[in-house]
Design a protein around this motif. Structure first.
Motif: not given
Length: 171
Positions: A37-54
Motif C-alpha cells: 500500500g505504499l508509493t515508490d516515494e514512501q518505500l524509498r523514505q530513509q530512516s535517519s541520515p546518514p543512513s540510507t536504510l528504507s
C-alpha cells in the motif's frame, strides 16, 4: 500459530525442514506485507541520515542475501554478479534512492523463487557447500537458519520504518 492475515502459517508440529521452510516463508511474507500500500516515494523514505536504510532498500538487501546464500553458496553459481553492486558490497543494496517497487520486487521475487527451487531440490538439510568468505563448508540447514536471522532482524527494522511513514504498526 495464527497470523490473522494472509501470511503463511508455519507448522506447529512439522519436521525440521518443514518448520524452517514455514518460518522462512512467513518472514518473506512479513517483509512484503510491511511494504503493501505504499508509493515508490514512501518505500524509498530513509530512516535517519546518514543512513540510507528504507523499506525498498531492505527488499533490495534481502534479494542480495537470498541470491548469495542459495545461488552462490548452496548452488555454487560462483560467477553470479551482485544485483546492485559491482564491488560486491551488500551495503550498496540499502540505497534504493533511484529504485522502483516494480524493479526491486521483481528481483527479490525471482531470487526467492530460485531459493525455493534450490532448497526443495536439495537431498537434505545436511547438503554442504563451500563458502569462500569463511573458508568453510556450510550446510543447507545453516543457510536457512541464517536467512531466518536476516529476515527477523530486518523485519524489525521494517516495523520502525513503516511506522515512521504512515503510523501502521504490528504483525
Amino acid at each position: 500459530m495464527k497470523t490473522g492475515d494472509d501470511r503463511p502459517t508455519p507448522p506447529l508440529r512439522g519436521d525440521e525442514r518443514e518448520t524452517l521452510r514455514g518460518f522462512l516463508e512467513f518472514h518473506r511474507a512479513t517483509l512484503a506485507m510491511k511494504c503493501e500500500g505504499l508509493t515508490d516515494e514512501q518505500l524509498r523514505q530513509q530512516s535517519s541520515p546518514p543512513s540510507t536504510l528504507s523499506l525498498l532498500g531492505l527488499v533490495r538487501h534481502m534479494a542480495e542475501v537470498e541470491r548469495t546464500w542459495f545461488r552462490r553458496v548452496v548452488n555454487q553459481e560462483l560467477d553470479l554478479p551482485f544485483l546492485w553492486s559491482a564491488k560486491g558490497d551488500f551495503q550498496e543494496a540499502y540505497d534504493a534512492s533511484r529504485s522502483t517497487r516494480e524493479e526491486v520486487f521483481a528481483a527479490w521475487e525471482a531470487e526467492v523463487e530460485h531459493a525455493r527451487r534450490i532448497e526443495r531440490e536439495a537431498a537434505s538439510l545436511d547438503v554442504r557447500a563451500y563458502f569462500a568468505r569463511w573458508e568453510e563448508d556450510v550446510s543447507l540447514r545453516m543457510v536457512m537458519v541464517h536467512l531466518l536471522h536476516e529476515y527477523a532482524r530486518h523485519n524489525g527494522h521494517a516495523d520502525f520504518l513503516r511506522e515512521s511513514i504512515d503510523g501502521v504498526v504490528g504483525a
